[in-house]
Design a protein around this motif. Sequence first.
Motif, PDB file in Angstrom:
ATOM      1  N   ASP A 103       0.832  -1.208   0.000  1.00  0.00           N
ATOM      2  CA  ASP A 103       0.000   0.000   0.000  1.00  0.00           C
ATOM      3  C   ASP A 103       0.864   1.255   0.000  1.00  0.00           C
ATOM      4  N   PHE A 104       1.864   1.267   0.860  1.00  0.00           N
ATOM      5  CA  PHE A 104       2.862   2.342   0.883  1.00  0.00           C
ATOM      6  C   PHE A 104       4.080   1.842   1.631  1.00  0.00           C
ATOM      7  N   ALA A 105       5.198   2.502   1.390  1.00  0.00           N
ATOM      8  CA  ALA A 105       6.462   2.105   2.019  1.00  0.00           C
ATOM      9  C   ALA A 105       7.323   3.337   2.238  1.00  0.00           C
ATOM     10  N   TYR A 106       8.202   3.259   3.218  1.00  0.00           N
ATOM     11  CA  TYR A 106       9.173   4.325   3.456  1.00  0.00           C
ATOM     12  C   TYR A 106      10.327   3.755   4.269  1.00  0.00           C
ATOM     13  N   ALA A 107      11.449   4.429   4.180  1.00  0.00           N
ATOM     14  CA  ALA A 107      12.633   3.998   4.923  1.00  0.00           C
ATOM     15  C   ALA A 107      12.556   4.519   6.348  1.00  0.00           C
ATOM     16  N   LEU A 108      13.089   3.730   7.267  1.00  0.00           N
ATOM     17  CA  LEU A 108      13.220   4.170   8.650  1.00  0.00           C
ATOM     18  C   LEU A 108      14.624   4.725   8.844  1.00  0.00           C
ATOM     19  N   MET A 109      14.855   5.347   9.983  1.00  0.00           N
ATOM     20  CA  MET A 109      16.191   5.835  10.296  1.00  0.00           C
ATOM     21  C   MET A 109      17.146   4.641  10.297  1.00  0.00           C
ATOM     22  N   PRO A 110      18.399   4.853   9.925  1.00  0.00           N
ATOM     23  CA  PRO A 110      19.344   3.712   9.907  1.00  0.00           C
ATOM     24  C   PRO A 110      19.414   3.027  11.257  1.00  0.00           C
ATOM     25  N   SER A 111      19.522   1.714  11.216  1.00  0.00           N
ATOM     26  CA  SER A 111      19.608   0.957  12.467  1.00  0.00           C
ATOM     27  C   SER A 111      21.009   1.093  13.052  1.00  0.00           C
ATOM     28  N   ASP A 112      21.122   0.757  14.326  1.00  0.00           N
ATOM     29  CA  ASP A 112      22.431   0.816  14.974  1.00  0.00           C
ATOM     30  C   ASP A 112      23.364  -0.260  14.436  1.00  0.00           C
ATOM     31  N   LYS A 113      22.839  -1.223  13.682  1.00  0.00           N
ATOM     32  CA  LYS A 113      23.659  -2.268  13.067  1.00  0.00           C
ATOM     33  C   LYS A 113      24.072  -1.897  11.642  1.00  0.00           C
ATOM     34  N   GLY A 114      23.676  -0.704  11.198  1.00  0.00           N
ATOM     35  CA  GLY A 114      24.080  -0.225   9.880  1.00  0.00           C
ATOM     36  C   GLY A 114      23.185  -0.665   8.740  1.00  0.00           C
ATOM     37  N   ASN A 115      22.097  -1.357   9.039  1.00  0.00           N
ATOM     38  CA  ASN A 115      21.193  -1.793   7.979  1.00  0.00           C
ATOM     39  C   ASN A 115      20.226  -0.685   7.597  1.00  0.00           C
ATOM     40  N   THR A 116      19.816  -0.701   6.341  1.00  0.00           N
ATOM     41  CA  THR A 116      18.724   0.141   5.901  1.00  0.00           C
ATOM     42  C   THR A 116      17.444  -0.596   6.249  1.00  0.00           C
ATOM     43  N   LEU A 117      16.488   0.112   6.812  1.00  0.00           N
ATOM     44  CA  LEU A 117      15.232  -0.505   7.226  1.00  0.00           C
ATOM     45  C   LEU A 117      14.105  -0.010   6.337  1.00  0.00           C
ATOM     46  N   LEU A 118      13.358  -0.944   5.776  1.00  0.00           N
ATOM     47  CA  LEU A 118      12.237  -0.627   4.906  1.00  0.00           C
ATOM     48  C   LEU A 118      10.951  -1.009   5.624  1.00  0.00           C
ATOM     49  N   ALA A 119      10.073  -0.021   5.814  1.00  0.00           N
ATOM     50  CA  ALA A 119       8.772  -0.251   6.432  1.00  0.00           C
ATOM     51  C   ALA A 119       7.721  -0.294   5.338  1.00  0.00           C
ATOM     52  N   MET A 120       6.858  -1.312   5.395  1.00  0.00           N
ATOM     53  CA  MET A 120       5.824  -1.461   4.367  1.00  0.00           C
ATOM     54  C   MET A 120       4.478  -1.748   5.015  1.00  0.00           C
ATOM     55  N   HIS A 121       3.476  -1.070   4.525  1.00  0.00           N
ATOM     56  CA  HIS A 121       2.106  -1.408   4.868  1.00  0.00           C
ATOM     57  C   HIS A 121       1.594  -2.215   3.683  1.00  0.00           C
ATOM     58  N   VAL A 122       1.167  -3.427   3.948  1.00  0.00           N
ATOM     59  CA  VAL A 122       0.810  -4.356   2.879  1.00  0.00           C
ATOM     60  C   VAL A 122      -0.638  -4.813   3.031  1.00  0.00           C
ATOM     61  N   GLU A 123      -1.176  -5.378   1.952  1.00  0.00           N
ATOM     62  CA  GLU A 123      -2.583  -5.799   1.990  1.00  0.00           C
ATOM     63  C   GLU A 123      -2.805  -6.997   2.909  1.00  0.00           C
ATOM     64  N   ASP A 124      -1.822  -7.866   3.056  1.00  0.00           N
ATOM     65  CA  ASP A 124      -1.947  -9.045   3.925  1.00  0.00           C
ATOM     66  C   ASP A 124      -0.621  -9.219   4.666  1.00  0.00           C
ATOM     67  N   THR A 125      -0.589  -8.743   5.890  1.00  0.00           N
ATOM     68  CA  THR A 125       0.639  -8.734   6.687  1.00  0.00           C
ATOM     69  C   THR A 125       1.207 -10.136   6.883  1.00  0.00           C
ATOM     70  N   ASP A 126       0.373 -11.074   7.285  1.00  0.00           N
ATOM     71  CA  ASP A 126       0.855 -12.444   7.545  1.00  0.00           C
ATOM     72  C   ASP A 126       1.446 -13.072   6.289  1.00  0.00           C
ATOM     73  N   PHE A 127       0.759 -12.915   5.174  1.00  0.00           N
ATOM     74  CA  PHE A 127       1.229 -13.502   3.926  1.00  0.00           C
ATOM     75  C   PHE A 127       2.549 -12.869   3.486  1.00  0.00           C
ATOM     76  N   ALA A 128       2.635 -11.543   3.561  1.00  0.00           N
ATOM     77  CA  ALA A 128       3.867 -10.849   3.167  1.00  0.00           C
ATOM     78  C   ALA A 128       5.035 -11.276   4.051  1.00  0.00           C
ATOM     79  N   MET A 129       4.791 -11.410   5.344  1.00  0.00           N
ATOM     80  CA  MET A 129       5.861 -11.820   6.253  1.00  0.00           C
ATOM     81  C   MET A 129       6.309 -13.246   5.945  1.00  0.00           C
ATOM     82  N   GLU A 130       5.364 -14.116   5.625  1.00  0.00           N
ATOM     83  CA  GLU A 130       5.704 -15.493   5.267  1.00  0.00           C
ATOM     84  C   GLU A 130       6.545 -15.520   3.987  1.00  0.00           C
ATOM     85  N   LEU A 131       6.136 -14.732   2.985  1.00  0.00           N
ATOM     86  CA  LEU A 131       6.896 -14.652   1.731  1.00  0.00           C
ATOM     87  C   LEU A 131       8.329 -14.181   1.977  1.00  0.00           C
TER      88      LEU A 131
END
Length: 147
Positions: A103-131
């Motif tokens: 539905d929409f996505a945006y980056a979060l502030m960089p993590s303390d581990k140096g990773n880029t974090l992508l936040a997503m609002h999706v139509e089916d949270t459980d299914f997207a997480m499983e994928l």
Amino acid sequence: MLEPDELVTQFSVMLQNRAGALAALVKLLRNNAIEVVGISVQDSRDATIARLVVTDPDTATQIFIEKGIPFTTSPLVVVALKECGPGLLQVLDTMMVGETNIDFAYALMPSDKGNTLLAMHVEDTDFAMELLNKAGFKLLRQGDLSR
């Protein structure tokens, strides 16, 4: 798989469209030891919708209720990317192959581990997480963002 209470919470907060409204909101949170770790702003002539991810959603909820600040919450799928460019494309390809929408996505502030974090609002949270989990992506919990 993450339990529902472990999912990252996004706040959608309605603010007046005036200079300093967003700064005042962030200051209110900060004065209560809550940090904003992700933000997306959608502006219109009359109002602004600020989407926020914070380190302590339970306390933020209490503050918003006490102060009469209109808000809603929704779960997000948050993925830690090792490489922002190729990692983003891999996430998008995984979602496309699974035929599920973002539905929409945006980056979060960089993590303390140096990773880029992508936040997503999706139509089916459980299914997207499983994928994404099956594809080998690291999914973050709300506790992972509470620094």
